[in-house]
Design a protein around this motif. Structure first.
Motif, PDB file in Angstrom:
ATOM      1  N   TRP A 117      24.142  69.132  24.398  1.00 45.31           N
ATOM      2  CA  TRP A 117      25.269  68.395  25.142  1.00 45.31           C
ATOM      3  C   TRP A 117      24.879  67.361  26.093  1.00 45.31           C
ATOM      4  O   TRP A 117      26.356  66.390  27.396  1.00 45.31           O
ATOM      5  CB  TRP A 117      24.959  69.864  26.865  1.00 45.31           C
ATOM      6  CG  TRP A 117      26.626  69.735  27.473  1.00 45.31           C
ATOM      7  CD1 TRP A 117      25.829  69.740  28.784  1.00 45.31           C
ATOM      8  CD2 TRP A 117      27.874  69.913  27.932  1.00 45.31           C
ATOM      9  NE1 TRP A 117      27.445  69.828  29.388  1.00 45.31           N
ATOM     10  CE2 TRP A 117      28.435  69.289  29.061  1.00 45.31           C
ATOM     11  CE3 TRP A 117      28.722  69.676  26.752  1.00 45.31           C
ATOM     12  CZ2 TRP A 117      29.439  69.500  28.804  1.00 45.31           C
ATOM     13  CZ3 TRP A 117      30.135  69.758  27.212  1.00 45.31           C
ATOM     14  CH2 TRP A 117      30.402  69.429  28.145  1.00 45.31           C
ATOM     15  N   ALA A 118      23.976  67.323  26.123  1.00 47.70           N
ATOM     16  CA  ALA A 118      23.610  66.336  27.469  1.00 47.70           C
ATOM     17  C   ALA A 118      24.188  64.425  26.428  1.00 47.70           C
ATOM     18  O   ALA A 118      24.329  64.124  26.606  1.00 47.70           O
ATOM     19  CB  ALA A 118      22.127  65.768  28.200  1.00 47.70           C
ATOM     20  N   GLU A 119      23.764  65.189  24.972  1.00 46.93           N
ATOM     21  CA  GLU A 119      23.995  63.856  24.055  1.00 46.93           C
ATOM     22  C   GLU A 119      25.796  63.275  24.321  1.00 46.93           C
ATOM     23  O   GLU A 119      26.133  62.894  23.982  1.00 46.93           O
ATOM     24  CB  GLU A 119      23.739  64.260  22.616  1.00 46.93           C
ATOM     25  CG  GLU A 119      22.107  63.830  22.383  1.00 46.93           C
ATOM     26  CD  GLU A 119      21.057  63.835  21.016  1.00 46.93           C
ATOM     27  OE1 GLU A 119      22.378  64.148  20.031  1.00 46.93           O
ATOM     28  OE2 GLU A 119      20.623  64.753  21.123  1.00 46.93           O
ATOM     29  N   VAL A 120      26.317  64.974  24.107  1.00 43.70           N
ATOM     30  CA  VAL A 120      27.720  64.613  24.139  1.00 43.70           C
ATOM     31  C   VAL A 120      27.869  63.911  25.067  1.00 43.70           C
ATOM     32  O   VAL A 120      29.394  63.303  24.997  1.00 43.70           O
ATOM     33  CB  VAL A 120      28.228  65.987  23.708  1.00 43.70           C
ATOM     34  CG1 VAL A 120      30.060  66.036  24.167  1.00 43.70           C
ATOM     35  CG2 VAL A 120      28.134  66.628  22.288  1.00 43.70           C
ATOM     36  N   VAL A 121      27.786  63.933  25.861  1.00 41.67           N
ATOM     37  CA  VAL A 121      28.438  64.334  27.904  1.00 41.67           C
ATOM     38  C   VAL A 121      28.326  62.540  27.473  1.00 41.67           C
ATOM     39  O   VAL A 121      29.603  61.133  28.187  1.00 41.67           O
ATOM     40  CB  VAL A 121      27.631  64.796  28.944  1.00 41.67           C
ATOM     41  CG1 VAL A 121      28.473  63.679  29.909  1.00 41.67           C
ATOM     42  CG2 VAL A 121      28.671  66.411  28.575  1.00 41.67           C
ATOM     43  N   ASN A 122      27.098  61.524  27.142  1.00 47.67           N
ATOM     44  CA  ASN A 122      26.483  60.670  27.182  1.00 47.67           C
ATOM     45  C   ASN A 122      27.368  60.020  26.643  1.00 47.67           C
ATOM     46  O   ASN A 122      27.316  58.750  26.324  1.00 47.67           O
ATOM     47  CB  ASN A 122      24.545  60.009  26.902  1.00 47.67           C
ATOM     48  CG  ASN A 122      24.043  60.774  27.950  1.00 47.67           C
ATOM     49  OD1 ASN A 122      24.680  61.230  29.192  1.00 47.67           O
ATOM     50  ND2 ASN A 122      23.236  61.513  28.244  1.00 47.67           N
ATOM     51  N   GLN A 123      27.100  60.254  25.039  1.00 49.89           N
ATOM     52  CA  GLN A 123      28.158  59.854  23.822  1.00 49.89           C
ATOM     53  C   GLN A 123      29.843  59.391  24.019  1.00 49.89           C
ATOM     54  O   GLN A 123      29.967  58.449  24.123  1.00 49.89           O
ATOM     55  CB  GLN A 123      28.548  59.854  23.036  1.00 49.89           C
ATOM     56  CG  GLN A 123      28.543  60.169  21.444  1.00 49.89           C
ATOM     57  CD  GLN A 123      27.969  60.193  20.213  1.00 49.89           C
ATOM     58  OE1 GLN A 123      27.414  61.198  20.425  1.00 49.89           O
ATOM     59  NE2 GLN A 123      29.838  60.301  19.696  1.00 49.89           N
ATOM     60  N   THR A 124      30.281  60.790  24.944  1.00 48.49           N
ATOM     61  CA  THR A 124      31.554  60.383  25.101  1.00 48.49           C
ATOM     62  C   THR A 124      31.864  59.105  26.567  1.00 48.49           C
ATOM     63  O   THR A 124      33.497  58.303  26.067  1.00 48.49           O
ATOM     64  CB  THR A 124      32.222  62.049  25.528  1.00 48.49           C
ATOM     65  OG1 THR A 124      31.815  62.999  24.486  1.00 48.49           O
ATOM     66  CG2 THR A 124      33.832  61.987  25.868  1.00 48.49           C
ATOM     67  N   VAL A 125      31.404  59.174  27.510  1.00 52.89           N
ATOM     68  CA  VAL A 125      31.314  58.788  28.717  1.00 52.89           C
ATOM     69  C   VAL A 125      31.434  57.269  28.065  1.00 52.89           C
ATOM     70  O   VAL A 125      31.300  56.181  28.799  1.00 52.89           O
ATOM     71  CB  VAL A 125      30.580  58.594  29.839  1.00 52.89           C
ATOM     72  CG1 VAL A 125      30.067  57.393  30.986  1.00 52.89           C
ATOM     73  CG2 VAL A 125      30.625  60.171  30.506  1.00 52.89           C
ATOM     74  N   ALA A 126      29.714  56.629  26.767  1.00 50.83           N
ATOM     75  CA  ALA A 126      29.464  55.512  27.147  1.00 50.83           C
ATOM     76  C   ALA A 126      31.414  55.065  25.948  1.00 50.83           C
ATOM     77  O   ALA A 126      31.875  53.738  26.517  1.00 50.83           O
ATOM     78  CB  ALA A 126      29.021  55.484  25.730  1.00 50.83           C
ATOM     79  N   GLU A 127      31.670  55.857  25.070  1.00 51.31           N
ATOM     80  CA  GLU A 127      33.354  55.731  24.473  1.00 51.31           C
ATOM     81  C   GLU A 127      34.357  55.487  25.676  1.00 51.31           C
ATOM     82  O   GLU A 127      34.784  54.586  25.004  1.00 51.31           O
ATOM     83  CB  GLU A 127      33.514  56.165  23.104  1.00 51.31           C
ATOM     84  CG  GLU A 127      32.143  56.769  21.945  1.00 51.31           C
ATOM     85  CD  GLU A 127      32.292  57.296  21.105  1.00 51.31           C
ATOM     86  OE1 GLU A 127      32.902  58.461  21.181  1.00 51.31           O
ATOM     87  OE2 GLU A 127      31.461  58.287  20.214  1.00 51.31           O
ATOM     88  N   ILE A 128      34.318  56.728  26.057  1.00 50.19           N
ATOM     89  CA  ILE A 128      35.331  55.810  27.086  1.00 50.19           C
ATOM     90  C   ILE A 128      35.462  54.424  28.247  1.00 50.19           C
ATOM     91  O   ILE A 128      36.378  54.259  28.333  1.00 50.19           O
ATOM     92  CB  ILE A 128      35.757  57.008  27.920  1.00 50.19           C
ATOM     93  CG1 ILE A 128      35.679  58.330  27.228  1.00 50.19           C
ATOM     94  CG2 ILE A 128      36.650  57.230  28.714  1.00 50.19           C
ATOM     95  CD1 ILE A 128      36.730  58.561  25.894  1.00 50.19           C
ATOM     96  N   ARG A 129      33.915  54.633  28.241  1.00 49.58           N
ATOM     97  CA  ARG A 129      33.425  53.366  29.470  1.00 49.58           C
ATOM     98  C   ARG A 129      33.840  52.173  28.767  1.00 49.58           C
ATOM     99  O   ARG A 129      34.338  51.388  29.493  1.00 49.58           O
ATOM    100  CB  ARG A 129      31.660  53.374  29.518  1.00 49.58           C
ATOM    101  CG  ARG A 129      31.907  52.173  30.333  1.00 49.58           C
ATOM    102  CD  ARG A 129      30.806  52.196  31.002  1.00 49.58           C
ATOM    103  NE  ARG A 129      30.248  53.518  32.237  1.00 49.58           N
ATOM    104  CZ  ARG A 129      29.809  53.815  32.463  1.00 49.58           C
ATOM    105  NH1 ARG A 129      28.938  53.813  31.328  1.00 49.58           N
ATOM    106  NH2 ARG A 129      29.522  54.769  33.029  1.00 49.58           N
TER     107      ARG A 129
END
Ligand code: FES
Length: 154
Positions: free
Chosen positions: A119-131
Motif C-alpha cells: 500500500w505504501a508503494e502504491v501511494v508513493n508511486q501514484t503520488v510521484a506519477e501525478i506529481r
C-alpha cells in the motif's frame, strides 16, 4: 523535474474496499511504514460499488489523481465484486477518454489486508506519477464552469 512540479503536492483520493485494501492501509500505519500523506481514503464495502460518477465527482472535488484498490482476484469478500469493478473500469476508461478526462490520473490496484508495505508503494508511486503530470487544472476549469452555470440558472 521542473521546480513547479517539485513544489506541487498532489491531492489523491483513494476508493478502497473495506476487507482488503482498507485493512492493508491500516497495517501500513500499525507497521509504522512511512508513505506520502497526499492520499484521502474513501472506504467502500467492495470495489464492485465504484461507479463512473464517483470518479468524476472526485475530480470535481479537486482530486489530481485517483486510486481504486480492492482485493486480489478470487479474494473478493463478495465473490466477484472486484471482477465487476475491473470490467467496469475497461468500459469507464474508454468513456472517460472520450470525454477528455486524463485517464493516466486513475490507478487501479489489488492490495490485500496483509500487504501494508505494498500500500505504501502504491501511494508513493501514484503520488510521484501525478506529481510528474502536474495539477489537474483542466478538469477543475470545466467543473467550475458547470458549477457557475448551474448557479446562474437557479
Ligand atoms: Fe474487496 Fe470486493 S470485498 S474487492
Amino acid at each position: 523535474m521542473d521546480e513547479n512540479k517539485a513544489a506541487f503536492e498532489p491531492r489523491i483520493i483513494a476508493f478502497v474496499c473495506n476487507w482488503c485494501t482498507y485493512a492493508g492501509a491500516d497495517l501500513t500505519g500499525t507497521s509504522r511504514i512511512k508513505y506520502a500523506t497526499n492520499v484521502e481514503i474513501v472506504r467502500f464495502p467492495c470495489t464492485g460499488r465504484i461507479d463512473f460518477m464517483l470518479l468524476l465527482k472526485a475530480f470535481a472535488a479537486g482530486a489530481d489523481g485517483i486510486i481504486v484498490s480492492g482485493c486480489h482476484p478470487n479474494d473478493c469478500h463478495y465473490t466477484s465484486g472486484n471482477f465487476h469493478a475491473r470490467r467496469r473500469w475497461i468500459v469507464f476508461r474508454g468513456l472517460l477518454d472520450f470525454l477528455g478526462i486524463d485517464v493516466r490520473r486513475i490507478h487501479y490496484y489489488w492490495v490485500s489486508a496483509a500487504e501494508g508495505a505494498k500500500w505504501a508503494e502504491v501511494v508513493n508511486q501514484t503520488v510521484a506519477e501525478i506529481r510528474e503530470l502536474g495539477p489537474y487544472t483542466e478538469y477543475k476549469k470545466v467543473a467550475n464552469y458547470i458549477e457557475e452555470t448551474e448557479a446562474a440558472h437557479e
